[in-house]
Enzyme design. Structure first.
Site, PDB file in Angstrom:
ATOM      1  CD  GLU A   1     -27.814 -53.507  30.259  1.00  0.00           C
ATOM      2  OE1 GLU A   1     -27.918 -52.570  31.070  1.00  0.00           O
ATOM      3  OE2 GLU A   1     -28.036 -54.700  30.562  1.00  0.00           O
TER       4      GLU A   1
ATOM      5  CG  ASP B   1     -28.543 -48.033  30.915  1.00  0.00           C
ATOM      6  OD1 ASP B   1     -29.683 -48.120  31.412  1.00  0.00           O
ATOM      7  OD2 ASP B   1     -27.985 -48.972  30.322  1.00  0.00           O
TER       8      ASP B   1
END
Lengths: 207, 626
Positions: free
Chosen positions: B187, B209
């Site tokens: 991600e 993140d």
């Protein structure tokens, strides 16, 4: 250096041709230096190594072969993996020296284990400091000076290795045994330095 | 470093055909698809609606599960039949998720291989099946946004710190959903692709993140379009959900005092408190004070309380500091100082919390990038990677790493690391092993993932045995074990004894996860519509059994041919052909018959193989040749 079997252009690396884009099967015996198109040498410019590694990655990375047939896809993946592993081996001076010593017929890590008595006594001293620092909750004023000392020793040690391996010694020569001893000492230094790093991190995390 | 600002709000008119590949962010809280269109990545939004699919499933009394927004509305009224945060269970066993289960109203069990199963309306589901429902819904939404069938080719993102089992589970979920996964991408790395589109300069970037259930920090260096990950660190069990839980705990403590466990252990309470907490948290990102309030249906219990942002921040301070610990470790691994970081990027809905923005800015000494919607940036990046993989662009390349070290157990329970964490993938490494006893003919290998020194503290990825080592004195055998990590970050291991060439290979089947045949079974039997789950299971089992019989027969038939009479060989060859055809089917009775016939025909060969004469004939050959 060989020529490309597909287009005849000279090859920078055995993994693929930069001119026509052909991906080649690479001999199992290809060395990390060969894979990155370099002559074996201890002295290596990290920027050049990185430049080559990314340049060749663009030629063989599996991302660019998703539509190719299975054989080429697998070849690209395999060559990519070998390139990356070669880069890992060469990027760190200690790993690079280790590889050179073994490649030139010198002793392996396990074959040349003995360390001089005075050195081992010193190691015991560092370890004592580190152990006490680990056990105590508060800051330890001896840690940073120890870090500075070990870092300086490490640099000396690497300079010593460079002197022994540059230019490359004869196969099976005494220089390789000496280089192995220096590398063994480096392992002790690196272990202690890692220990200090994890102490620092742990201290930052102690709230 | 100049970043291009993406205008993702105005969708151009839909295209009629399925071209290219989707980028899918399969999130703990929300999932989303994006696609490359008109020279840039675009979030797929059906007209007038958000493209965001809440990762929630509701199982009505009959019919297929409802997924997304509608499912979320059922959470409070029917909590036992509504599942969320499924991602937390991917590739895990019961013991791994005991803490999560304590706060979730699910009944969970383990199957015989230690994979978790969630039970809804008397039927057990694997996290992979449940994720597949979510992926199907995402694909549906993408199709309606495109105004025609969306591509089944896709790139799916996972947290960078996902281990091997969690990655394989994700890949399996996509296969069950009928999607063709081009690549599993991390991600934060995907997010950097979305941000770094047009930049030509070089520099180091930190991607922070914080999602609904996981946290990652990734340090990359960018040069000439090559995005090289230097280090990644994180916590697969730290996310926005944990911040909600702290607020929900306020209600639990309060109500527990007045009403006891009867209320606080009620699933309806847990869901109501969780939703109120999430709502309150979101409000506190916009205003300094909010009210958290909810009612528990059927209990005649209502609860309300004012919460100040300061109070919320002190309740969650330790969670924020845990993210900072990971940042320090990632920098240390990347061998960079804070001053070497040129840009910081925020990803994940939870980075909307002011405390996170403040703390990240303070830590890195830079204002973080927030130009792209933190809920969309991962899907956008996945769409960029999908475009690269479908041949759209060659000017960008992502070089990702493996987040955790991989190794083998050695004598005494220690771990010998074969591949270090943060090695660029794909990669391979070979390690030498030998026998420790005289005349030892086999070696057991225990493949592990993790940073700890002892095997018992690392995660088991698999075990396998190398057989067929010729008898020789201890320490003489030379066994090379090769680890290969593919571009998805998934491991395979093979071993070879070098004097005889005896080999063994495993595609490390995760301890917690699905076997290939289970995935196939779910795929072929169309489990979503399977009326009889038992039959589907039986079909999968039979196929597996026949599959291994075919394999064994093909392996041994040539060696055994000389020792068998013509008729037996002919029978067996016929049965083999028949079995190969039968394995494609889904009918239990037909499969059962094929299996029985095959077994009967294979008897003479099996008897021959048991025979000493045959053994002698085979001696000296490698496992593969036999």
């Amino acid at each position: 250096m060989q020529n490309c079997s597909a287009c005849g252009a000279p090859l920078e690396t055995p993994v693929a041709c930069g001119t026509c884009g052909a991906v080649h099967a690479v001999a199992e015996s290809a060395t990390p230096f060969e894979l990155l198109g370099l002559a074996p040498s201890f002295r290596l410019e990290e920027r050049e190594l990185r430049r080559r590694s990314t340049r060749y990655a663009r030629w063989v990375h599996p991302d660019f072969f998703t539509a190719a047939d299975t054989r080429f896809r697998e070849l690209a993946e395999r060559n990519s993996a070998r390139l990356n592993s070669a880069f890992e081996t060469l990027a760190q001076p200690t790993q690079r020296a280790d590889w050179l010593v073994v490649h030139l017929g010198g002793p392996s890590e396990d074959a040349e284990r003995a360390m001089p008595q005075p050195f081992l006594l010193e190691v015991l001293e560092w370890n004592e400091v580190l152990e006490e620092a680990r056990a105590s909750a508060g800051p330890d004023s001896r840690i940073e000076p120890l870090f500075a000392e070990l870092t300086a020793r490490r640099a000396e040690n690497l300079a010593q290795i460079e002197e022994l391996l540059e230019p490359l010694p004869e196969r099976n020569s005494d220089a390789l045994v000496l280089a192995r001893r220096e590398l063994n000492a480096l392992r002790y230094l690196d272990r202690a330095l890692r220990e200090i790093e994890s102490l620092r991190l742990a201290r930052a995390e102690r709230r | 470093m100049g970043y291009v600002e993406l205008n993702v709000l105005n969708n151009p008119s839909p295209e009629p055909t399925a071209v290219g590949a989707l980028g899918i962010d399969l999130g703990t809280t929300n999932s989303l698809a994006a696609i490359w269109r008109d020279g840039r990545p675009t979030v797929l939004r059906p007209e007038g609606r958000s493209g965001l699919v809440p990762s929630v499933l509701h199982f009505p009394e009959s019919g297929p599960p409802i997924v997304g927004r509608e499912a979320r509305d059922h959470a409070i009224v029917d909590p036992r039949n509504t599942l969320f945060s499924v991602k937390r269970f991917m590739g895990r066993g019961l013991a791994d998720v005991a803490r999560e289960l304590a706060t979730l109203p699910y009944s969970a069990t383990e199957n015989e291989r230690g994979s978790i199963q969630l039970e809804v309306r008397g039927r057990k589901y694997s996290p992979e099946e449940l994720s597949a429902f979510i992926l199907r819904k995402v694909h549906e939404v993408a199709t309606s946004a495109l105004g025609g069938p969306a591509p089944t080719k896709c790139v799916i993102t996972v947290p960078a710190y996902f281990d091997d089992a969690q990655r394989q589970s994700t890949r399996d979920a996509a296969r069950i959903a009928g999607l063709d996964v081009l690549r599993i991408v991390n991600e934060p790395t995907a997010a950097s692709l979305a941000y770094g589109l047009d930049q030509r300069d070089k520099g180091n970037v930190a991607v922070f993140d914080l999602g609904g259930g996981t946290f990652d920090v990734t340090i990359l260096s960018i040069e000439d379009g090559v995005f090289r990950v230097l280090a990644t660190n994180g916590d697969t069990r730290l996310g926005g959900d944990d911040f909600d839980q702290r607020l929900a705990d306020l209600a639990r403590d309060d109500l527990g005092r007045d009403h006891g466990d009867a209320v606080t252990h009620d699933p309806a309470f847990q869901q109501a408190a969780r939703q109120a907490a999430e709502h309150c948290k979101i409000e506190l990102s916009k205003q300094p004070e909010s009210e958290m309030h909810f009612m528990v249906p059927g209990k005649r219990v209502a609860w309300r309380r004012r919460v100040a942002r300061d109070e919320f921040e002190s309740l969650t301070a330790d969670l924020v500091e845990r993210t900072m610990d990971s940042c320090r470790r990632a920098l240390s691994d990347a061998k960079l100082a804070i001053g070497d970081i040129h840009e910081v990027v925020l990803v994940g809905g939870s980075t909307r919390m002011p405390v996170i923005r403040r703390r990240v800015q303070q830590f890195f000494g830079r204002v973080p990038h927030t130009e792209l919607d933190p809920d969309e940036v991962v899907a956008l990046g996945a769409a960029v990677q999908a475009q690269i993989l479908t041949g759209g662009r060659r000017d960008m390349l992502l070089l990702d790493v493996t987040p955790l070290s991989l190794g083998l157990e050695t004598m005494g329970g220690a771990v010998s690391k074969v591949i270090q964490r943060n090695s660029t993938i794909p990669c391979e490494a070979t390690e030498g092993f030998t026998t420790y006893a005289d005349d030892q003919t086999g070696i057991d290998f225990h493949v592990l993932q993790g940073e700890r020194e002892m095997a018992r503290d690392c995660r088991t990825l698999g075990r396998f045995k190398l057989k067929g080592i010729p008898p020789m004195p201890a320490g003489m055998a030379r066994v090379a074990v090769r680890f290969h990590i593919d571009a998805d970050g998934v491991l395979s291991v093979s071993a070879k004894e070098q004097s005889t060439g005896a080999t063994a290979h495993i595609d490390v089947a995760p301890m917690h996860g699905l076997t290939d045949s289970e995935v196939e079974g779910m795929l072929h039997s169309g489990f979503a519509n399977a009326v009889d789950d038992f039959a589907a299971r039986r079909v999968a089992d039979l196929r597996t059994e026949i599959g291994s019989m075919i394999h064994a027969t093909e392996k041994h038939l040539n060696a055994g041919r000389a020792g068998l009479d013509k008729e037996s060989v002919q029978d067996l060859e016929e049965a083999l052909t028949h079995a190969k055809a039968a394995i494609q089917g889904v009918d239990v009775k037909a499969l059962q018959k094929a299996r029985d016939d095959f077994e009967r025909a294979a008897l003479p060969l099996a008897a021959l193989l048991m025979n000493n004469v045959a053994q002698k004939a085979l001696r000296g050959k490698t496992l593969d040749e036999v």
